[in-house]
Scaffold this motif. Structure first.
Motif, mmCIF file in Angstrom:
data_model
loop_
_atom_site.group_PDB
_atom_site.id
_atom_site.type_symbol
_atom_site.label_atom_id
_atom_site.label_comp_id
_atom_site.label_asym_id
_atom_site.label_seq_id
_atom_site.Cartn_x
_atom_site.Cartn_y
_atom_site.Cartn_z
ATOM 1 N N PRO A 35 0.832 -1.203 0.000
ATOM 2 C CA PRO A 35 0.000 0.000 0.000
ATOM 3 C C PRO A 35 0.869 1.256 0.000
ATOM 4 O O PRO A 35 2.021 1.233 0.422
ATOM 5 N N ALA A 36 0.294 2.331 -0.473
ATOM 6 C CA ALA A 36 1.079 3.559 -0.642
ATOM 7 C C ALA A 36 1.301 4.301 0.668
ATOM 8 O O ALA A 36 2.393 4.775 0.935
ATOM 9 N N ARG A 37 0.258 4.362 1.522
ATOM 10 C CA ARG A 37 0.389 5.228 2.687
ATOM 11 C C ARG A 37 -0.245 4.592 3.913
ATOM 12 O O ARG A 37 -1.268 3.915 3.826
ATOM 13 N N PHE A 38 0.398 4.823 5.062
ATOM 14 C CA PHE A 38 -0.150 4.446 6.359
ATOM 15 C C PHE A 38 0.049 5.618 7.308
ATOM 16 O O PHE A 38 0.919 6.465 7.079
ATOM 17 N N PRO A 39 -0.722 5.669 8.386
ATOM 18 C CA PRO A 39 -0.445 6.678 9.416
ATOM 19 C C PRO A 39 0.923 6.418 10.060
ATOM 20 O O PRO A 39 1.458 5.309 9.960
ATOM 21 N N LEU A 40 1.457 7.436 10.702
ATOM 22 C CA LEU A 40 2.723 7.275 11.412
ATOM 23 C C LEU A 40 2.580 6.143 12.442
ATOM 24 O O LEU A 40 1.594 6.063 13.171
ATOM 25 N N LEU A 41 3.565 5.281 12.470
ATOM 26 C CA LEU A 41 3.563 4.120 13.357
ATOM 27 C C LEU A 41 4.552 4.325 14.499
ATOM 28 O O LEU A 41 5.700 4.739 14.274
ATOM 29 N N SER A 42 4.118 4.042 15.712
ATOM 30 C CA SER A 42 5.015 4.030 16.869
ATOM 31 C C SER A 42 5.234 2.584 17.284
ATOM 32 O O SER A 42 4.278 1.879 17.623
ATOM 33 N N ILE A 43 6.480 2.138 17.250
ATOM 34 C CA ILE A 43 6.836 0.776 17.648
ATOM 35 C C ILE A 43 7.364 0.830 19.077
ATOM 36 O O ILE A 43 8.374 1.492 19.350
ATOM 37 N N ILE A 44 6.672 0.170 19.969
ATOM 38 C CA ILE A 44 6.990 0.217 21.400
ATOM 39 C C ILE A 44 7.517 -1.151 21.828
ATOM 40 O O ILE A 44 6.840 -2.169 21.661
ATOM 41 N N ILE A 45 8.720 -1.151 22.394
ATOM 42 C CA ILE A 45 9.379 -2.395 22.771
ATOM 43 C C ILE A 45 9.700 -2.355 24.263
ATOM 44 O O ILE A 45 10.648 -1.683 24.682
ATOM 45 N N PRO A 46 8.917 -3.015 25.103
ATOM 46 C CA PRO A 46 9.282 -3.115 26.523
ATOM 47 C C PRO A 46 10.465 -4.060 26.668
ATOM 48 O O PRO A 46 10.502 -5.131 26.057
ATOM 49 N N ALA A 47 11.450 -3.671 27.442
ATOM 50 C CA ALA A 47 12.677 -4.483 27.510
ATOM 51 C C ALA A 47 13.252 -4.479 28.926
ATOM 52 O O ALA A 47 13.501 -3.419 29.495
ATOM 53 N N ARG A 48 13.456 -5.663 29.451
ATOM 54 C CA ARG A 48 14.117 -5.831 30.744
ATOM 55 C C ARG A 48 15.243 -6.848 30.585
ATOM 56 O O ARG A 48 15.007 -8.018 30.331
ATOM 57 N N ASN A 49 16.476 -6.354 30.682
ATOM 58 C CA ASN A 49 17.660 -7.211 30.552
ATOM 59 C C ASN A 49 17.619 -8.031 29.260
ATOM 60 O O ASN A 49 17.752 -9.254 29.254
#
Length: 371
Positions: A35-49
Protein backbone atom coordinates in the motif's frame (compact mmCIF):
# COMPACT_ATOMS: atom_id res chain seq x y z
CA UNK A 1 -6.09 -58.71 19.85
CA UNK A 2 -7.83 -58.42 23.22
CA UNK A 3 -10.89 -56.30 23.96
CA UNK A 4 -8.86 -53.88 26.10
CA UNK A 5 -6.32 -53.44 23.32
CA UNK A 6 -9.13 -52.76 20.86
CA UNK A 7 -10.65 -50.16 23.20
CA UNK A 8 -7.31 -48.38 23.59
CA UNK A 9 -6.86 -48.25 19.83
CA UNK A 10 -10.38 -46.88 19.39
CA UNK A 11 -9.70 -44.18 22.01
CA UNK A 12 -6.49 -43.28 20.20
CA UNK A 13 -8.33 -42.88 16.90
CA UNK A 14 -11.00 -40.71 18.50
CA UNK A 15 -8.26 -38.59 20.08
CA UNK A 16 -6.66 -38.08 16.67
CA UNK A 17 -10.02 -36.81 15.45
CA UNK A 18 -10.23 -34.51 18.49
CA UNK A 19 -6.86 -33.10 17.46
CA UNK A 20 -8.17 -32.28 13.99
CA UNK A 21 -11.19 -30.55 15.53
CA UNK A 22 -9.21 -28.48 18.05
CA UNK A 23 -6.53 -27.25 15.59
CA UNK A 24 -8.31 -27.10 12.27
CA UNK A 25 -6.40 -24.17 10.80
CA UNK A 26 -4.01 -21.32 11.54
CA UNK A 27 -4.39 -18.36 9.15
CA UNK A 28 -1.37 -16.24 8.31
CA UNK A 29 -0.88 -12.94 6.53
CA UNK A 30 -0.24 -13.42 2.83
CA UNK A 31 1.82 -11.07 0.72
CA UNK A 32 -0.04 -8.33 -1.15
CA UNK A 33 0.97 -5.32 -3.17
CA UNK A 34 2.54 -2.68 -0.98
CA UNK A 35 0.00 0.00 0.00
CA UNK A 36 1.08 3.56 -0.64
CA UNK A 37 0.39 5.23 2.69
CA UNK A 38 -0.15 4.45 6.36
CA UNK A 39 -0.44 6.68 9.42
CA UNK A 40 2.72 7.27 11.41
CA UNK A 41 3.56 4.12 13.36
CA UNK A 42 5.02 4.03 16.87
CA UNK A 43 6.84 0.78 17.65
CA UNK A 44 6.99 0.22 21.40
CA UNK A 45 9.38 -2.39 22.77
CA UNK A 46 9.28 -3.11 26.52
CA UNK A 47 12.68 -4.48 27.51
CA UNK A 48 14.12 -5.83 30.74
CA UNK A 49 17.66 -7.21 30.55
CA UNK A 50 17.35 -7.96 26.84
CA UNK A 51 20.93 -7.08 25.82
CA UNK A 52 21.46 -10.56 24.44
CA UNK A 53 18.23 -10.67 22.41
CA UNK A 54 17.12 -7.21 21.25
CA UNK A 55 19.66 -6.62 18.45
CA UNK A 56 18.01 -8.88 15.82
CA UNK A 57 14.70 -7.05 16.24
CA UNK A 58 16.23 -3.59 15.96
CA UNK A 59 18.30 -4.68 12.97
CA UNK A 60 15.24 -6.12 11.23
CA UNK A 61 13.43 -2.81 11.77
CA UNK A 62 16.27 -0.94 10.10
CA UNK A 63 15.99 -3.26 7.09
CA UNK A 64 12.28 -2.64 6.48
CA UNK A 65 11.24 -1.11 3.17
CA UNK A 66 8.58 0.84 5.05
CA UNK A 67 10.32 3.37 7.28
CA UNK A 68 7.60 5.79 8.45
CA UNK A 69 7.86 4.83 12.10
CA UNK A 70 9.52 5.68 15.40
CA UNK A 71 11.05 3.11 17.74
CA UNK A 72 10.56 3.52 21.49
CA UNK A 73 12.43 1.07 23.71
CA UNK A 74 11.12 1.24 27.26
CA UNK A 75 13.92 0.13 29.56
CA UNK A 76 12.17 -1.70 32.40
CA UNK A 77 14.86 -1.34 35.10
CA UNK A 78 17.48 -3.33 33.18
CA UNK A 79 20.83 -4.06 34.81
CA UNK A 80 22.63 -4.88 31.55
CA UNK A 81 23.44 -3.00 28.32
CA UNK A 82 19.88 -3.04 26.93
CA UNK A 83 19.58 0.76 26.78
CA UNK A 84 23.04 1.23 25.24
CA UNK A 85 22.36 -1.32 22.51
CA UNK A 86 18.96 0.21 21.74
CA UNK A 87 20.49 3.68 21.32
CA UNK A 88 23.18 2.27 19.02
CA UNK A 89 20.40 1.29 16.61
CA UNK A 90 18.86 4.75 16.73
CA UNK A 91 15.95 3.88 19.02
CA UNK A 92 14.62 6.36 21.53
CA UNK A 93 15.08 4.89 25.00
CA UNK A 94 12.59 5.66 27.76
CA UNK A 95 13.03 4.72 31.37
CA UNK A 96 10.02 3.01 32.89
CA UNK A 97 9.30 5.22 35.88
CA UNK A 98 6.49 3.10 37.30
CA UNK A 99 7.02 1.14 40.47
CA UNK A 100 7.05 -2.62 40.02
CA UNK A 101 3.40 -3.53 39.56
CA UNK A 102 2.12 -6.78 38.13
CA UNK A 103 4.52 -8.23 35.57
CA UNK A 104 6.23 -4.90 34.81
CA UNK A 105 5.62 -5.27 31.06
CA UNK A 106 2.20 -3.61 31.10
CA UNK A 107 3.52 -0.56 32.93
CA UNK A 108 6.38 -0.30 30.43
CA UNK A 109 3.99 -0.55 27.46
CA UNK A 110 1.74 2.13 28.92
CA UNK A 111 4.71 4.41 29.52
CA UNK A 112 5.76 3.97 25.90
CA UNK A 113 2.26 4.68 24.61
CA UNK A 114 2.17 7.96 26.53
CA UNK A 115 5.23 9.14 24.62
CA UNK A 116 4.20 7.76 21.23
CA UNK A 117 3.65 10.21 18.38
CA UNK A 118 2.11 7.69 15.99
CA UNK A 119 -1.58 7.14 15.26
CA UNK A 120 -0.97 3.38 15.13
CA UNK A 121 0.85 1.52 17.91
CA UNK A 122 2.84 -1.68 17.43
CA UNK A 123 3.91 -3.45 20.62
CA UNK A 124 6.74 -5.94 20.04
CA UNK A 125 8.51 -8.20 22.50
CA UNK A 126 12.27 -7.70 22.50
CA UNK A 127 12.93 -11.30 21.50
CA UNK A 128 10.98 -11.04 18.24
CA UNK A 129 12.36 -10.27 14.80
CA UNK A 130 10.68 -9.35 11.52
CA UNK A 131 11.06 -12.09 8.93
CA UNK A 132 11.90 -10.03 5.84
CA UNK A 133 12.07 -6.46 4.55
CA UNK A 134 8.36 -6.42 3.66
CA UNK A 135 7.06 -7.65 7.02
CA UNK A 136 5.78 -4.23 8.11
CA UNK A 137 4.04 -3.73 4.76
CA UNK A 138 2.29 -7.09 5.20
CA UNK A 139 1.29 -6.38 8.80
CA UNK A 140 0.08 -2.82 8.29
CA UNK A 141 -1.62 -3.65 5.01
CA UNK A 142 -3.65 -6.44 6.62
CA UNK A 143 -4.66 -4.17 9.50
CA UNK A 144 -5.76 -1.51 7.04
CA UNK A 145 -7.80 -4.05 5.07
CA UNK A 146 -9.52 -5.16 8.30
CA UNK A 147 -10.67 -1.59 8.89
CA UNK A 148 -7.80 -0.44 11.14
CA UNK A 149 -9.95 -1.01 14.23
CA UNK A 150 -9.30 -3.01 17.35
CA UNK A 151 -6.31 -5.33 17.70
CA UNK A 152 -4.36 -7.37 15.19
CA UNK A 153 -2.05 -9.76 17.02
CA UNK A 154 0.37 -12.35 15.67
CA UNK A 155 1.92 -15.34 17.37
CA UNK A 156 5.50 -15.29 16.04
CA UNK A 157 6.93 -18.34 14.30
CA UNK A 158 9.16 -20.06 16.85
CA UNK A 159 12.76 -20.63 15.71
CA UNK A 160 14.65 -23.39 17.50
CA UNK A 161 18.45 -23.43 17.81
CA UNK A 162 19.21 -25.91 20.60
CA UNK A 163 17.84 -29.36 21.36
CA UNK A 164 16.13 -28.49 24.66
CA UNK A 165 14.12 -25.73 22.94
CA UNK A 166 12.08 -28.44 21.21
CA UNK A 167 10.44 -29.04 24.59
CA UNK A 168 8.35 -25.95 23.83
CA UNK A 169 6.59 -27.64 20.90
CA UNK A 170 3.40 -28.73 22.66
CA UNK A 171 3.21 -25.44 24.57
CA UNK A 172 3.22 -23.51 21.30
CA UNK A 173 0.41 -25.66 19.95
CA UNK A 174 -1.70 -25.28 23.10
CA UNK A 175 -1.13 -21.51 23.31
CA UNK A 176 -2.55 -21.10 19.83
CA UNK A 177 -5.36 -23.63 20.28
CA UNK A 178 -6.24 -22.02 23.62
CA UNK A 179 -7.24 -18.82 21.84
CA UNK A 180 -10.47 -20.70 20.90
CA UNK A 181 -10.75 -19.49 17.30
CA UNK A 182 -8.68 -22.07 15.40
CA UNK A 183 -11.04 -25.02 15.78
CA UNK A 184 -13.53 -26.31 13.21
CA UNK A 185 -16.02 -23.85 14.76
CA UNK A 186 -13.84 -20.87 13.87
CA UNK A 187 -15.08 -17.57 15.28
CA UNK A 188 -18.22 -19.10 16.81
CA UNK A 189 -16.24 -19.22 20.06
CA UNK A 190 -15.12 -15.88 21.50
CA UNK A 191 -11.40 -15.35 21.35
CA UNK A 192 -9.54 -15.65 24.66
CA UNK A 193 -7.70 -12.39 23.97
CA UNK A 194 -4.69 -11.43 21.89
CA UNK A 195 -1.22 -12.84 21.32
CA UNK A 196 1.29 -10.86 23.37
CA UNK A 197 4.54 -10.70 21.37
CA UNK A 198 3.10 -8.67 18.46
CA UNK A 199 0.09 -6.39 18.95
CA UNK A 200 -0.99 -3.71 16.48
CA UNK A 201 -3.78 -1.25 17.25
CA UNK A 202 -4.71 2.36 16.65
CA UNK A 203 -4.00 4.80 19.44
CA UNK A 204 -7.56 6.11 19.75
CA UNK A 205 -8.97 2.64 20.42
CA UNK A 206 -6.10 1.87 22.78
CA UNK A 207 -6.69 4.94 24.93
CA UNK A 208 -10.46 4.43 24.93
CA UNK A 209 -10.03 0.92 26.38
CA UNK A 210 -7.59 2.11 29.03
CA UNK A 211 -4.76 0.24 27.33
CA UNK A 212 -2.07 -1.41 29.39
CA UNK A 213 -2.79 0.94 32.28
CA UNK A 214 -6.14 -0.77 32.84
CA UNK A 215 -4.67 -4.28 32.88
CA UNK A 216 -1.30 -3.69 34.54
CA UNK A 217 -2.17 -6.01 37.43
CA UNK A 218 -2.74 -8.91 35.02
CA UNK A 219 -0.10 -11.63 34.75
CA UNK A 220 -0.98 -12.36 31.12
CA UNK A 221 -1.21 -8.88 29.65
CA UNK A 222 -1.97 -10.21 26.16
CA UNK A 223 -5.19 -11.96 27.16
CA UNK A 224 -6.23 -9.08 29.42
CA UNK A 225 -5.61 -6.41 26.77
CA UNK A 226 -7.59 -8.37 24.21
CA UNK A 227 -10.45 -8.67 26.68
CA UNK A 228 -10.33 -4.92 27.35
CA UNK A 229 -10.81 -4.30 23.62
CA UNK A 230 -13.61 -6.86 23.43
CA UNK A 231 -15.34 -5.17 26.37
CA UNK A 232 -15.52 -2.01 24.24
CA UNK A 233 -16.84 -4.02 21.27
CA UNK A 234 -13.63 -3.61 19.27
CA UNK A 235 -12.55 -6.57 17.11
CA UNK A 236 -9.57 -8.70 18.13
CA UNK A 237 -7.85 -10.67 15.36
CA UNK A 238 -5.25 -13.37 15.99
CA UNK A 239 -3.11 -14.98 13.29
CA UNK A 240 0.02 -17.06 12.95
CA UNK A 241 3.18 -15.07 12.37
CA UNK A 242 4.84 -17.30 9.77
CA UNK A 243 6.31 -15.13 7.01
CA UNK A 244 6.02 -11.92 9.03
CA UNK A 245 7.53 -12.26 12.49
CA UNK A 246 9.59 -14.83 14.36
CA UNK A 247 11.06 -15.30 17.82
CA UNK A 248 13.36 -17.56 19.77
CA UNK A 249 11.98 -18.48 23.17
CA UNK A 250 14.09 -18.96 26.29
CA UNK A 251 17.61 -19.20 24.82
CA UNK A 252 19.03 -18.73 28.33
CA UNK A 253 18.44 -22.39 29.19
CA UNK A 254 16.00 -24.95 30.51
CA UNK A 255 15.35 -23.07 33.78
CA UNK A 256 14.16 -20.01 31.87
CA UNK A 257 11.96 -22.20 29.67
CA UNK A 258 10.31 -23.79 32.70
CA UNK A 259 9.71 -20.44 34.44
CA UNK A 260 8.38 -18.83 31.26
CA UNK A 261 5.84 -21.52 30.46
CA UNK A 262 4.88 -21.83 34.12
CA UNK A 263 4.00 -18.13 34.15
CA UNK A 264 2.00 -18.41 30.95
CA UNK A 265 -0.01 -21.45 31.98
CA UNK A 266 -0.60 -20.48 35.62
CA UNK A 267 -3.68 -18.49 34.64
CA UNK A 268 -3.92 -18.77 30.86
CA UNK A 269 -6.03 -21.93 30.82
CA UNK A 270 -8.86 -20.05 32.55
CA UNK A 271 -9.56 -18.21 29.28
CA UNK A 272 -9.86 -21.33 27.14
CA UNK A 273 -13.38 -22.38 26.16
CA UNK A 274 -14.46 -25.56 28.02
CA UNK A 275 -15.08 -27.44 24.77
CA UNK A 276 -11.65 -26.51 23.45
CA UNK A 277 -10.11 -27.53 26.78
CA UNK A 278 -11.90 -30.86 26.55
CA UNK A 279 -10.48 -31.42 23.06
CA UNK A 280 -6.98 -30.65 24.37
CA UNK A 281 -7.38 -33.12 27.25
CA UNK A 282 -8.69 -35.83 24.91
CA UNK A 283 -5.86 -35.22 22.43
CA UNK A 284 -3.09 -35.41 25.02
CA UNK A 285 -4.67 -38.36 26.81
CA UNK A 286 -5.09 -40.21 23.53
CA UNK A 287 -1.43 -39.73 22.71
CA UNK A 288 -0.39 -41.31 26.00
CA UNK A 289 -2.94 -44.10 25.69
CA UNK A 290 -1.66 -44.86 22.18
CA UNK A 291 1.85 -45.05 23.56
CA UNK A 292 0.68 -47.44 26.26
CA UNK A 293 -1.02 -49.61 23.63
CA UNK A 294 2.21 -49.84 21.64
CA UNK A 295 4.25 -50.77 24.70
CA UNK A 296 1.66 -53.37 25.70
CA UNK A 297 1.62 -54.99 22.26
CA UNK A 298 5.42 -55.07 22.22
CA UNK A 299 5.47 -56.79 25.59
CA UNK A 300 2.87 -59.36 24.49
CA UNK A 301 4.48 -59.79 21.05
CA UNK A 302 1.01 -59.78 19.49
CA UNK A 303 1.60 -59.20 15.74
CA UNK A 304 -1.90 -57.88 14.99
CA UNK A 305 -1.99 -55.55 17.98
CA UNK A 306 1.57 -54.46 17.26
CA UNK A 307 0.69 -53.54 13.68
CA UNK A 308 -2.36 -51.47 14.60
CA UNK A 309 -0.77 -49.81 17.64
CA UNK A 310 2.34 -49.03 15.59
CA UNK A 311 0.26 -47.40 12.88
CA UNK A 312 -1.64 -45.38 15.48
CA UNK A 313 1.58 -44.27 17.19
CA UNK A 314 2.99 -43.20 13.84
CA UNK A 315 -0.19 -41.29 13.00
CA UNK A 316 0.01 -39.46 16.34
CA UNK A 317 3.67 -38.60 15.80
CA UNK A 318 2.85 -37.24 12.32
CA UNK A 319 -0.12 -35.21 13.54
CA UNK A 320 1.88 -33.73 16.40
CA UNK A 321 4.67 -32.87 13.96
CA UNK A 322 2.26 -31.15 11.56
CA UNK A 323 0.66 -29.15 14.38
CA UNK A 324 4.00 -28.07 15.82
CA UNK A 325 5.46 -27.12 12.46
CA UNK A 326 2.60 -24.66 11.99
CA UNK A 327 4.00 -22.89 15.03
CA UNK A 328 7.77 -23.21 14.61
CA UNK A 329 10.70 -25.00 12.98
CA UNK A 330 10.85 -27.77 15.57
CA UNK A 331 13.13 -30.70 14.71
CA UNK A 332 11.18 -33.35 12.82
CA UNK A 333 13.04 -36.23 14.44
CA UNK A 334 11.96 -35.22 17.94
CA UNK A 335 8.38 -36.27 17.26
CA UNK A 336 9.35 -39.92 17.08
CA UNK A 337 9.42 -39.64 20.88
CA UNK A 338 6.41 -37.31 21.09
CA UNK A 339 5.22 -38.83 24.45
CA UNK A 340 8.20 -37.14 26.13
CA UNK A 341 6.95 -33.79 24.85
CA UNK A 342 3.47 -34.57 26.17
CA UNK A 343 4.78 -35.65 29.58
CA UNK A 344 6.94 -32.53 29.85
CA UNK A 345 3.91 -30.38 29.04
CA UNK A 346 1.83 -32.15 31.70
CA UNK A 347 4.59 -31.78 34.31
CA UNK A 348 4.98 -28.03 33.73
CA UNK A 349 1.21 -27.54 33.66
CA UNK A 350 0.86 -29.29 37.03
CA UNK A 351 3.74 -27.23 38.41
CA UNK A 352 2.08 -24.03 37.20
CA UNK A 353 -1.17 -25.06 38.91
CA UNK A 354 0.77 -25.65 42.13
CA UNK A 355 2.40 -22.22 41.86
CA UNK A 356 -0.95 -20.54 41.12
CA UNK A 357 -3.26 -22.40 43.53
CA UNK A 358 -0.90 -23.08 46.45
CA UNK A 359 1.94 -20.54 46.35
CA UNK A 360 -0.14 -17.86 44.56
CA UNK A 361 2.93 -16.61 42.72
CA UNK A 362 5.18 -17.35 39.76
CA UNK A 363 8.76 -16.32 39.00
CA UNK A 364 9.90 -14.45 35.92
CA UNK A 365 13.04 -12.42 35.28
CA UNK A 366 14.02 -12.20 38.94
CA UNK A 367 10.53 -11.03 39.91
CA UNK A 368 7.95 -12.80 41.96
CA UNK A 369 4.56 -12.19 40.38
CA UNK A 370 1.38 -12.69 42.40
CA UNK A 371 -1.38 -14.68 40.69
Amino acid sequence: MSVSEGINLMIGLLALLAGVIMFWFLPVITATSNPARFPLLSIIIPARNEAGRISPLLRSLQEQHYQSFEVLVVDDHSTDRTATIARSFGAKVLRNQAVETGSGKSAACWHGAQHAKGHWLLFLDADTSLTDADSLFKLLGFYQRMGAKGILSLQPYHTVHRLYENLSAIFNVIVIVGMNVFTVWGSRFKTAGSFGPCILCNKDDYLLTGGHHKIQEAVLDDLALGQAFLDKNFPVYGLGGSGVITFRMYPEGLKSLVEGWCKSFAVGSKSTHPIVMLMVIIWISGGLISTGALISSLAAMNPVALMFSGLLYGAYALQTLLFARRCGNFSRGIFIIYPILFLFFIAIHLYSLFRARVLHSVKWKDRKIKV
